[in-house]
Design a protein around this motif. Structure first.
Motif: not given
Length: 620
Positions: A607-615
C-alpha cells in the motif's frame, strides 16, 4: 288660484336621512360594505403584495414598438450614415455612458443627433435592439467589435456575455491568444479562464508557436504557477525549448528559469545524467553550482540543505501533483497470490485497475520512490518449484507499464523495503537457503545499482520498518522460532552502522509502520493497539485503537493521514479471517474513519503513495 307644485303631487315624499327618528341614516348598500369589510378584517390580517412579473417585459416591448414607429423618440444615434431613433430616458436608464452624456453639462445633452464614431452601424443597431429587448445574437464574427462597443458604452452584462461566449471557444491552441486579447480588452474573467486552460493543458500549450513567443516575464509566471499541470522534467524541457527558439537573446535567462524548476521532485538519474550534462546548463556557472549543491546534499544522505539551496529545495509540489493510494500484489480472497494493482481516486472514491504485475509474487516487498512503484523480490512458482527471486519490477503511472530494474544482489522474500531520499533499502527476509537473513542491501537510484550494507544485529521476520531523519527503525518482529522480539534496531544511514535497544513496549509481528512528522506509527500486529514512537523525544505515545486485532495488513501516509488497507483479523471467536477493510486515521484528531472497502479481501500486499499529475481542478 294659481297652482303650485308640491312633493305630494309628484309621488311619495322623500324623507331626509338627517331627520329620520332623530338619527342619521345611511344607504343599505354602504352598510353592507362596512359589514363585509369588518368580517374580512377579522377573518385575516395578511397583506397581499402583488408583483406583475410580466409588466417589465411588456413595458420594454411597448417602448420598442414606440421606437420602431418613431413615437416620442427624442434623439438619433448615428453611425455610418445610419440614424437610429431612441428615447433618451431609455438610454440613460440602460448605461452609465449615456447617463453621463445626457444628464451632465456635455454639449450632447442638448443635441438631438449623436454621432458615435468608431462603431459600425450593424453593431450599434444590434446594441440598441439589445437595450430595448434584452437579447442579442453573438457570433465569432461579431464578438470582438461587440465586446469593444459594449466596453465603450458601458454595457457590463453584454460585455460579460461576450466573455462567456469566448470562454466556450477556449482550447489549448488558442488560449494564449485569448490571454493577449483579454489584456487588450481588460477582461478579467476571460483572462482567468484562458490562463486556467493554459496551465491545465500545459503539455499541449508548450508545444505551440504562441508559447515560444512568450516574453521572459510571462514564461516565468507560468513556471512559478502551482497549478501547472506538468512533471518537473517537462518543465525543464519546456524552458530549454523556449531558449532554443531564440538562443542569442534568451540564453542569458537560463539561470533565472532554472531556479523555477523544482529539483527536489526530479528523478536523480534524470537530474545528474541529462540536466547536468546539458550544454546550456554547463554554460551557466550559477546553474552548475545549484546542481553541485543538490549532489552534495544527496551524497551526504542529509535532509538538511545549504542556505542557498533551501528556497529551491523547500518549494512544495505543484497542486496538480497529488498523492494517490496504490494497492498492489498480496493474497487475494485467500485463494492465490494476486497480480492486481489498484489506484484509489479520492475525488470519486472509486478504485481504478492498473496494469497487472508480470507474474505472481508471494511475499514480495513494495516501495515507492520518485513517483515510481517498485516490487522487489518475492517467491515465484516455476514448474512446480518455489524459486526465491531477486527481480525488481517498476511501474510508473505515467506509462502504466511494468518494467524490470536492476535485480538485487541476493534473492529474498518476506523481507522489508523502505525508501529514503534517492535510496531503497532491502532488509532481511528469507533467502534462497530458506533461512532468516540479516543481510541489508541498498539501491542507489542515481546510478541504478545495488550495494551491500552492514547487516542487522538480529535477524527478524515481519518487523515494522520506517525511515526518518537519516535513520531506519526496525521494530519488533519474530525470530526463527516465531517468538516475538522486543527490540528496536536502528540503522544510521550516513554511518552505515547499527544500534539496538531492548524495550518491553515493542511486541509487534506482521504490523506495518509509517511516518508522520517525526512520529513513527506502528499499527496493530496481532493486536488492536497502535502506538507512535516520537523519534525526537525517544518515547512511545498511545493512540486510538483499531476496531479489530489486525495483522498482515498494509499502511501508508497521504496528506499527513494514515491509510490502512486489508490484512487479516481475529473475529469474536478467535478465528482468523481475511479483510477488505479500508480505514483512515487522522493524527490531529486521533480518530479512525472508514473509507469503505477494497474491491476484494487482501493481505500481505503493498500500500503506497504515488504522485499522479492531474489536470482536474482540486475540490473545494
Amino acid at each position: 288660484m294659481h297652482g303650485r307644485w308640491t312633493a305630494a303631487s309628484t309621488g311619495p315624499r322623500c324623507t331626509s336621512p338627517h331627520t329620520s327618528r332623530g338619527k342619521p341614516s345611511r344607504p343599505t348598500g354602504i352598510l353592507g360594505c362596512d359589514r363585509l369589510r369588518q368580517e374580512m378584517a377579522s377573518a385575516s390580517r395578511e397583506v397581499y403584495h402583488f408583483k406583475d412579473e410580466e409588466l417589465s417585459s411588456h413595458l420594454l416591448s411597448q417602448l420598442n414598438f414606440l421606437r420602431q414607429d418613431r413615437i416620442l423618440t427624442d434623439v438619433l444615434l448615428c453611425s455610418d450614415d445610419q440614424e437610429i431613433p431612441c428615447h433618451r430616458n431609455v438610454l440613460v436608464s440602460s448605461s452609465p455612458y449615456f447617463r453621463a452624456m445626457f444628464c451632465s453639462n456635455f454639449k450632447e445633452s442638448s443635441q438631438t443627433r449623436i454621432d458615435l464614431k468608431g462603431i459600425t452601424s450593424g453593431i450599434l443597431s444590434g446594441i440598441v435592439d439589445y437595450v430595448y429587448t434584452g437579447s442579442i445574437t453573438i457570433t465569432m464574427e461579431l464578438v470582438l467589435p461587440l465586446m469593444q462597443t459594449a466596453s465603450m458604452l458601458q454595457y457590463s452584462r453584454l460585455f460579460e456575455a461576450c466573455s462567456t461566449f469566448l470562454q466556450e471557444q477556449l482550447n489549448p491552441d488558442n488560449c494564449l491568444s485569448m490571454i493577449r486579447l483579454s489584456e487588450i480588452l481588460h477582461c478579467a474573467s476571460l483572462r482567468e479562464k484562458a490562463r486556467e486552460m493554459a496551465v491545465r493543458s500545459f503539455s499541449d500549450v508548450a508545444a505551440s508557436e504562441d508559447f515560444r513567443e512568450l516574453s521572459l516575464p510571462e514564461l516565468m509566471c507560468y513556471l512559478e504557477d502551482d497549478r501547472l499541470c506538468a512533471e518537473e522534467e517537462q518543465v525543464f524541457e519546456t524552458l530549454l525549448a523556449w531558449i532554443h527558439h531564440d538562443p542569442f537573446s534568451r540564453r542569458g535567462a537560463i539561470h533565472d528559469l532554472f531556479k523555477r524548476v523544482r529539483l527536489r521532485y526530479i528523478h536523480p538519474a534524470y537530474l545528474f545524467q541529462f540536466i547536468a550534462n546539458d550544454p546550456l546548463i554547463q554554460s551557466s556557472t550559477l546553474c552548475t553550482e545549484i546542481i553541485e549543491s543538490v549532489r552534495r546534499l544527496m551524497f551526504s544522505v542529509s535532509s538538511k540543505c545549504t542556505q542557498e539551496l533551501k528556497p529551491l529545495w523547500g518549494t512544495p509540489r505543484r497542486y496538480t501533483c497529488r498523492e494517490t493510494l496504490v494497492v498492489v500484489g498480496g493474497r487475494k480472497n485467500n485463494e492465490q497470490t494476486s497480480r492486481e494493482a489498484l489506484l484509489y481516486d479520492e475525488r470519486t472514491q472509486r478504485w481504478q485497475w492498473l496494469a497487472k504485475l508480470p507474474l505472481r509474487l508471494y511475499k514480495a516487498s513494495y516501495v515507492s520512490i520518485h513517483s515510481i512503484l517498485y516490487v522487489v523480490g518475492g517467491l515465484t512458482m516455476t514448474a512446480g518449484d518455489n524459486v526465491v527471486s531477486a527481480t525488481v519490477y517498476t511501474l510508473s503511472l505515467k506509462t502504466n507499464q511494468w518494467r524490470t530494474a536492476e535485480p538485487m544482489l541476493e534473492p529474498r522474500y518476506a523481507h522489508q523495503c523502505v525508501s529514503y531520499l534517492h535510496f531503497i533499502f532491502a532488509l532481511g527476509g528469507i533467502g534462497a537457503d530458506k533461512q532468516i537473513s540479516d543481510t541489508v542491501e541498498r539501491y542507489n537510484s542515481m546510478f541504478n545499482l545495488w550495494e551491500p550494507m552492514a547487516p542487522m544485529p538480529t535477524a527478524v521476520l515481519h518487523p515494522a520498518v520506517a525511515a526518518n531523519d537519516q535513520r531506519i527503525y526496525v521494530f519488533g518482529g519474530e525470530d526463527s522460532m516465531q517468538n516475538p522480539v522486543r527490540l528496536i534496531q536502528v540503522y544510521h544511514i550516513s554511518r552505515n552502522l547499527w544500534s539496538r535497544l531492548e524495550t518491553r513496549t515493542v511486541k509487534n509481528v506482521c504490523a506495518p509502520a509509517a511516518v508522520i512528522e517525526d512520529k513513527i506509527y506502528i499499527i496493530g500486529g496481532y493486536t488492536r493497539r497502535m502506538i507512535a514512537y516520537d523519534t525526537k523525544a525517544n518515547k512511545f505515545v498511545k493512540c486510538e485503537n483499531m476496531r479489530e486485532r489486525r495483522m498482515h495488513h498494509s499502511a501508508t501516509v497521504i496528506d499527513n493521514k494514515l491509510y490502512v488497507t486489508g490484512g487479516r483479523y481475529l473475529n469474536g471467536h478467535d478465528a482468523i479471517e481475511d479483510s477488505d477493510c479500508f480505514e483512515c486515521y487522522d493524527p490531529k484528531t486521533d480518530v479512525w474513519t472508514s473509507k469503505g472497502t477494497l474491491p476484494y479481501k487482501l493481505f500481505d500486499h503493498g500500500s503506497l503513495p504515488l504522485i499522479c499529475v492531474s489536470n482536474k481542478p482540486n475540490p473545494p
